[in-house]
Design a protein around this motif. Structure first.
Motif, PDB file in Angstrom:
ATOM      1  N   ALA A 247      42.260  93.411 -11.785  1.00 51.89           N
ATOM      2  CA  ALA A 247      41.264  92.591 -11.098  1.00 51.89           C
ATOM      3  C   ALA A 247      41.752  91.158 -10.928  1.00 51.89           C
ATOM      4  CB  ALA A 247      39.946  92.612 -11.879  1.00 51.89           C
ATOM      5  N   ARG A 248      42.398  90.647 -11.956  1.00 55.83           N
ATOM      6  CA  ARG A 248      42.962  89.296 -11.866  1.00 55.83           C
ATOM      7  C   ARG A 248      44.022  89.239 -10.770  1.00 55.83           C
ATOM      8  NH1 ARG A 248      44.881  85.112 -15.277  1.00 55.83           N
ATOM      9  NH2 ARG A 248      46.035  83.695 -13.922  1.00 55.83           N
ATOM     10  N   ALA A 249      44.859  90.259 -10.727  1.00 50.84           N
ATOM     11  CA  ALA A 249      45.907  90.287  -9.722  1.00 50.84           C
ATOM     12  C   ALA A 249      45.341  90.372  -8.311  1.00 50.84           C
ATOM     13  CB  ALA A 249      46.841  91.470  -9.969  1.00 50.84           C
ATOM     14  N   SER A 250      44.187  91.024  -8.198  1.00 50.55           N
ATOM     15  CA  SER A 250      43.554  91.169  -6.892  1.00 50.55           C
ATOM     16  C   SER A 250      42.762  89.942  -6.494  1.00 50.55           C
ATOM     17  CB  SER A 250      42.633  92.397  -6.903  1.00 50.55           C
ATOM     18  OG  SER A 250      43.366  93.566  -7.213  1.00 50.55           O
ATOM     19  N   GLY A 251      42.757  88.921  -7.357  1.00 49.31           N
ATOM     20  CA  GLY A 251      42.072  87.683  -7.024  1.00 49.31           C
ATOM     21  C   GLY A 251      40.596  87.709  -7.270  1.00 49.31           C
ATOM     22  N   ARG A 252      40.092  88.677  -8.072  1.00 54.69           N
ATOM     23  CA  ARG A 252      38.654  88.780  -8.267  1.00 54.69           C
ATOM     24  C   ARG A 252      38.170  88.081  -9.529  1.00 54.69           C
ATOM     25  NH1 ARG A 252      39.779  94.314  -6.498  1.00 54.69           N
ATOM     26  NH2 ARG A 252      38.952  94.602  -4.407  1.00 54.69           N
ATOM     27  N   VAL A 253      39.112  87.689 -10.393  1.00 54.25           N
ATOM     28  CA  VAL A 253      38.718  87.103 -11.657  1.00 54.25           C
ATOM     29  C   VAL A 253      39.511  85.821 -11.876  1.00 54.25           C
ATOM     30  CG1 VAL A 253      38.552  87.454 -14.149  1.00 54.25           C
ATOM     31  CG2 VAL A 253      38.226  89.381 -12.610  1.00 54.25           C
ATOM     32  N   LEU A 254      38.834  84.766 -12.257  1.00 53.11           N
ATOM     33  CA  LEU A 254      39.490  83.493 -12.493  1.00 53.11           C
ATOM     34  C   LEU A 254      40.291  83.510 -13.785  1.00 53.11           C
ATOM     35  CD1 LEU A 254      36.718  80.936 -11.553  1.00 53.11           C
ATOM     36  CD2 LEU A 254      38.887  81.241 -10.387  1.00 53.11           C
ATOM     37  N   ALA A 255      41.322  82.686 -13.838  1.00 51.77           N
ATOM     38  CA  ALA A 255      42.068  82.520 -15.083  1.00 51.77           C
ATOM     39  C   ALA A 255      41.278  81.639 -16.038  1.00 51.77           C
ATOM     40  CB  ALA A 255      43.425  81.872 -14.788  1.00 51.77           C
ATOM     41  N   SER A 256      41.716  81.627 -17.299  1.00 49.72           N
ATOM     42  CA  SER A 256      41.057  80.812 -18.315  1.00 49.72           C
ATOM     43  C   SER A 256      41.210  79.341 -17.981  1.00 49.72           C
ATOM     44  CB  SER A 256      41.679  81.102 -19.680  1.00 49.72           C
ATOM     45  OG  SER A 256      41.389  80.085 -20.601  1.00 49.72           O
TER      46      SER A 256
ATOM     47  N   ALA B  11      47.947  87.618  -3.769  1.00 49.50           N
ATOM     48  CA  ALA B  11      47.950  86.769  -2.588  1.00 49.50           C
ATOM     49  C   ALA B  11      46.753  87.026  -1.679  1.00 49.50           C
ATOM     50  CB  ALA B  11      49.238  86.976  -1.801  1.00 49.50           C
ATOM     51  N   GLY B  12      46.179  88.239  -1.702  1.00 53.15           N
ATOM     52  CA  GLY B  12      45.011  88.536  -0.890  1.00 53.15           C
ATOM     53  C   GLY B  12      43.765  88.632  -1.734  1.00 53.15           C
TER      54      GLY B  12
ATOM     55  N   ALA C  10      55.855  90.569 -10.442  1.00 50.42           N
ATOM     56  CA  ALA C  10      56.040  90.449  -8.998  1.00 50.42           C
ATOM     57  C   ALA C  10      54.926  91.163  -8.246  1.00 50.42           C
ATOM     58  CB  ALA C  10      57.399  91.029  -8.604  1.00 50.42           C
ATOM     59  N   ASP C  11      54.622  92.375  -8.690  1.00 50.08           N
ATOM     60  CA  ASP C  11      53.562  93.115  -8.025  1.00 50.08           C
ATOM     61  C   ASP C  11      52.221  92.417  -8.186  1.00 50.08           C
ATOM     62  OD1 ASP C  11      55.388  94.962  -7.258  1.00 50.08           O
ATOM     63  OD2 ASP C  11      54.890  96.432  -8.807  1.00 50.08           O
ATOM     64  N   LEU C  12      51.990  91.879  -9.381  1.00 45.18           N
ATOM     65  CA  LEU C  12      50.731  91.159  -9.592  1.00 45.18           C
ATOM     66  C   LEU C  12      50.610  89.988  -8.627  1.00 45.18           C
ATOM     67  CD1 LEU C  12      50.555  90.985 -13.503  1.00 45.18           C
ATOM     68  CD2 LEU C  12      49.334  92.528 -12.005  1.00 45.18           C
TER      69      LEU C  12
END
Length: 468
Positions: free
Chosen positions: A159-168, A41-42, A34-36
């Motif tokens: 970093a992924r949660a913060s939207g800085r890294v793309l998923a595979s 979202a931003g 949930a936190d991730l």
């Protein structure tokens, strides 16, 4: 935690609101996700070459001379009994026990000049996993000063949660159904004492790994969902009813959300409990026998296959622990690399063929599926072994020089980074540290030093440009 088993009596007919919220508040299955999702979202995306990372953690410390930095011209009491063989890198040789990796050396970069600060498994393990000794605890039980840094996987998860890294790329389940950091294997120990550095540290428990364990006899286990000891066979019917109730949880989630009991993020996080796409990632029964045979029917081999499935399913960081304990005789005979005695027998009979087959299969499989360019594979332990063979046909701890294998994810294959001295005791040039490796991983997943600082962490180490 999800209290499957211990709540059967009061939840076998339906999930109570309290139990449902308790499941949603699970550190790994609920709050963390949930936190991730809330944080994700931003912020914008800044993809790097490596969209996923697989860390193969060779717990116990493999010998550099008996793996990827043999010294055929050294005296026998240093080089040991194994010959060396040519690889697909001109002029580069591996120990003879690694023919499959030698045949794929053009896809690999070999770092031969790693050095670390401690010869204690606990401290060196913390350094290897986090890039810093802070907070590490050795065999003496005394913690070092400072709070432990988060594990490398936790930083990537944040970093992924913060939207800085793309998923595979590849097959990817709904984003609410996949945690960004998985560990395949039990908690790391030396002398029955857990080490520091496998979790989120200052980033918080939300960025601890979701842990899976693979048992060749029983398949994949999810420790958070293990059957309690008091759940007898006679109570399995109630358990089945509870699981059926979990299967109806999504509908209950919508009901609670409409009533204001759940926010959007926790409702989506709870979907991981019931998502067929997420649960399918953990199930190796979906793999054909030829794939299982290719990786090797060992715990490590099947764990590597599981890591490939997770990466293919969109997980950005997977850590595979070779073993729970450093000792070779621990863990049902599939122990670690701490070979103070019988090193050469263990290497020849078990560890070398298992490692050779499994890592070669992983690299080749990722390449065959078009995933190697976007998946960084790193195989490394916490230190190496003393060059001189001891009187028990083993090798002692050695932090002065050791090796790592790196492949994919933007790393140029067919390369050797650094040269060790004539006995593989010290770097002759290009000394590198675990912090440098960690900095390189973060660079390859797309994180800049400014972004790392923005996560509340001080950057450590240098990017190993020789790998790029």
């Amino acid at each position: 935690m999800l209290l499957v088993g211990r709540q059967t009596a009061r939840t076998c007919r339906s999930l109570s609101r309290r139990a449902f919220l308790q499941a949603g508040a699970s550190t790994v299955l609920g709050l963390s996700l949930a936190d991730l999702l809330r944080v994700r979202a931003g912020g914008g995306l800044n993809p790097g070459s490596a969209k996923s990372v697989i860390l193969l953690w060779l717990w116990g410390g493999p010998s550099q001379l008996d793996t990827f930095d043999p010294k055929p011209n050294a005296p026998p009491e240093y080089r040991g009994p194994f010959a060396s063989i040519p690889t697909r890198i001109p002029g580069v040789r591996f120990a003879e026990l690694f023919p499959q990796l030698a045949a794929q050396a053009d896809k690999l970069a070999v770092v031969r000049t790693l050095t670390t600060q401690s010869n204690d498994h606990g401290i060196a393990g913390t350094i290897g996993l986090t890039g810093s000794p802070a907070g590490g605890t050795g065999l003496d039980g005394k913690p070092l000063p400072g709070g432990p840094r988060p594990a490398l996987g936790s930083v990537v998860a944040k970093a992924r949660a913060s939207g800085r890294v793309l998923a595979s790329g590849g097959r990817q389940p709904p984003e609410s159904a996949v945690h960004p950091f998985f560990v395949v294997g039990g908690r790391l120990h030396q002398g029955k004492k857990a080490i520091v550095g496998e979790g989120g540290g200052a980033l918080g428990a939300a960025f601890d790994p979701f842990r899976l364990e693979y048992d060749p006899a029983t398949g994949t286990k999810v420790p958070a969902l293990q059957r309690p000891a008091d759940l007898t066979p006679e109570r399995l019917t109630d358990r089945q009813r509870l699981l059926a109730a979990l299967g109806r949880a999504e509908g209950r989630a919508a009901e609670l959300h409409a009533a204001g009991a759940l926010d959007d993020y926790r409702a989506r996080a709870l979907a991981m409990l019931t998502s067929p796409a997420a649960s399918a990632l953990f199930d190796l029964s979906h793999e054909p026998d030829r794939a299982k045979d290719r990786y090797g029917r060992t715990r490590f081999g099947q764990s590597c296959l599981l890591a490939r499935r997770l990466v293919e399913g969109g997980v950005p960081f997977v850590q595979v622990n070779w073993s729970d304990h450093v000792e070779a005789e621990e863990d049902s005979g599939d122990g670690g690399w701490d070979h103070h005695y019988r090193n050469f027998q263990i290497m020849q009979d078990r560890h070398a063929p298992w490692l050779d087959q499994s890592v070669a299969a992983l690299v080749a499989d990722l390449a065959d599926r078009g995933l190697l360019d976007s998946t960084l594979v790193l195989a490394v332990g916490e230190f190496g072994r003393e060059p001189k063979v001891n009187d028990k046909a083993g090798r002692e701890h050695w932090p002065g020089c050791y090796c790592a294998l790196v492949a994919g994810g933007g790393v140029r294959g067919g390369r050797i980074i650094g040269t060790s001295d004539a006995k593989a005791a010290r770097p002759a040039d290009t000394p590198l540290t675990p912090a440098d490796l960690n900095a390189t991983v973060l660079h390859l997943v797309g994180l800049t030093s400014e972004q790392i600082t923005g996560l509340g962490l001080a950057p450590v180490g240098r990017v190993v440009e020789e790998l790029l």
